[in-house]
Design an enzyme around this catalytic site. Structure first.
Site, short mmCIF file in Angstrom:
data_model
loop_
_atom_site.label_atom_id
_atom_site.label_comp_id
_atom_site.label_asym_id
_atom_site.label_seq_id
_atom_site.Cartn_x
_atom_site.Cartn_y
_atom_site.Cartn_z
N ASP A 139 -7.04 1.77 -7.82
CA ASP A 139 -5.74 2.01 -7.37
C ASP A 139 -4.74 1.02 -8.00
OD1 ASP A 139 -7.06 0.00 -5.81
OD2 ASP A 139 -5.52 0.15 -4.30
N GLU A 153 0.84 -1.09 0.01
CA GLU A 153 0.10 -0.01 0.04
C GLU A 153 0.86 1.28 -0.15
OE1 GLU A 153 -3.43 0.64 0.03
OE2 GLU A 153 -4.09 -1.46 0.39
N HIS A 212 -4.05 -3.03 -8.12
CA HIS A 212 -5.41 -3.59 -7.41
C HIS A 212 -6.33 -3.45 -8.79
CE1 HIS A 212 -8.15 -3.65 -3.69
NE2 HIS A 212 -8.34 -4.70 -4.30
ZN LIG Z 1 -6.15 -1.41 -3.13
#
Ligand SMILES: [Zn+2]
Length: 261
Positions: free
Chosen positions: A176, A128, A166
């Site tokens: 994203d 992330e 993603h």
């Molecule tokens: Zn994500």
């Protein structure tokens, strides 16, 4: 690479819970099964081998957090009720927080599919990037990401084509990492596939762009959503559902580049 241990401070409590949960899983896998996966009693038939090791991750999925700060993300990923996590969180200043062992299954992908893999969490590492969902990604953050990817690719022998976003695995639900993410920079460093020269490229008459998208890895449940994800990633356009002739050339080139990996 700045890996923060977090063994004290605000995450002391959840680090303790992490250890406890990891121990419980260790206990589960160290047991001899009483029944096998077909439901047959194994008490007398189990013959434990001496030759095995842990399974390795084979895909890396990159995200943006869509949150306000790294601290907020770390908090979200350490609250039980959220049911979300990632192996790594990279802050805007380049600091990397690891949140669980690479061999464990993080909850970052959700429902998604890539190629024939429909449980992406089980075979992937989730990374992330601290980002509000719209802003550019900082240079320090990208450098830390490249350092981390270099380490992961080498350690687990992850194929070049298996560094994805993603939105690639869940195009109907996710966008994203956002349109500012530099996939070209990643591919130049050996992470993910980029297209070659399209100026002098002619597409065969029988080229089917949807089969092209499928051959790269996209799941075609919602073709419009896949086109949007494809265009965000490779042409830096947001929201368009139309594949132009120029897009088709990029796609055809990608299909060919993908075959080399
Ligand atoms: Zn994500």
């Amino acid at each position: 690479m700045a890996l923060t241990a977090c063994m004290s401070g605000p995450y002391k409590k959840t680090n303790k819970t992490y250890k406890k949960q990891a121990k419980q899983y260790a206990k589960v896998i160290s047991q001899l099964p009483k029944i096998d996966s077909l439901g047959v009693a194994q008490t007398n038939f189990w013959a434990g081998t001496t030759n095995f090791s842990l399974r390795k991750p084979n895909i890396v999925v990159i995200h943006h957090t869509a949150q306000k700060s790294c601290e907020q993300t770390l908090k979200t990923f350490t609250l039980e009720r959220t049911k979300v996590s990632a192996h790594y969180v990279i802050c805007e200043d380049g600091v990397i927080h690891q949140m669980l062992n690479d061999y464990m299954r993080a909850w970052h992908g959700g429902v998604g599919r890539w190629g024939t893999i429909n449980d992406v969490n089980s075979s992937s590492i989730g990374i992330e990037l601290d980002n509000d969902g719209f802003e550019p990604f900082s240079e320090k953050q990208m450098q830390s990401l490249l350092n981390l990817l270099t380490h992961l690719k080498k350690k687990y022998d992850i194929p070049t084509a298996n560094f994805i976003g993603h939105a690639d695995i869940a195009p109907t639900r996710k966008n994203d990492p956002n349109v500012n993410f530099d996939w070209n920079l990643l591919s130049k460093n050996g992470f993910g596939v980029w297209y070659g020269d399209t100026l002098n490229l002619s597409i065969p008459n029988d080229f089917n762009p949807y089969l092209g998208l499928k051959s790269i890895g996209y799941h075609l449940k919602d073709t419009s959503a896949v086109v949007v994800a494809f265009k965000r990633k490779y042409t830096k356009t947001e929201g368009s559902r139309i594949l132009t002739d120029a897009d088709k050339k990029i796609l055809y080139s990608l299909v060919r580049e993908n075959m080399k990996n």
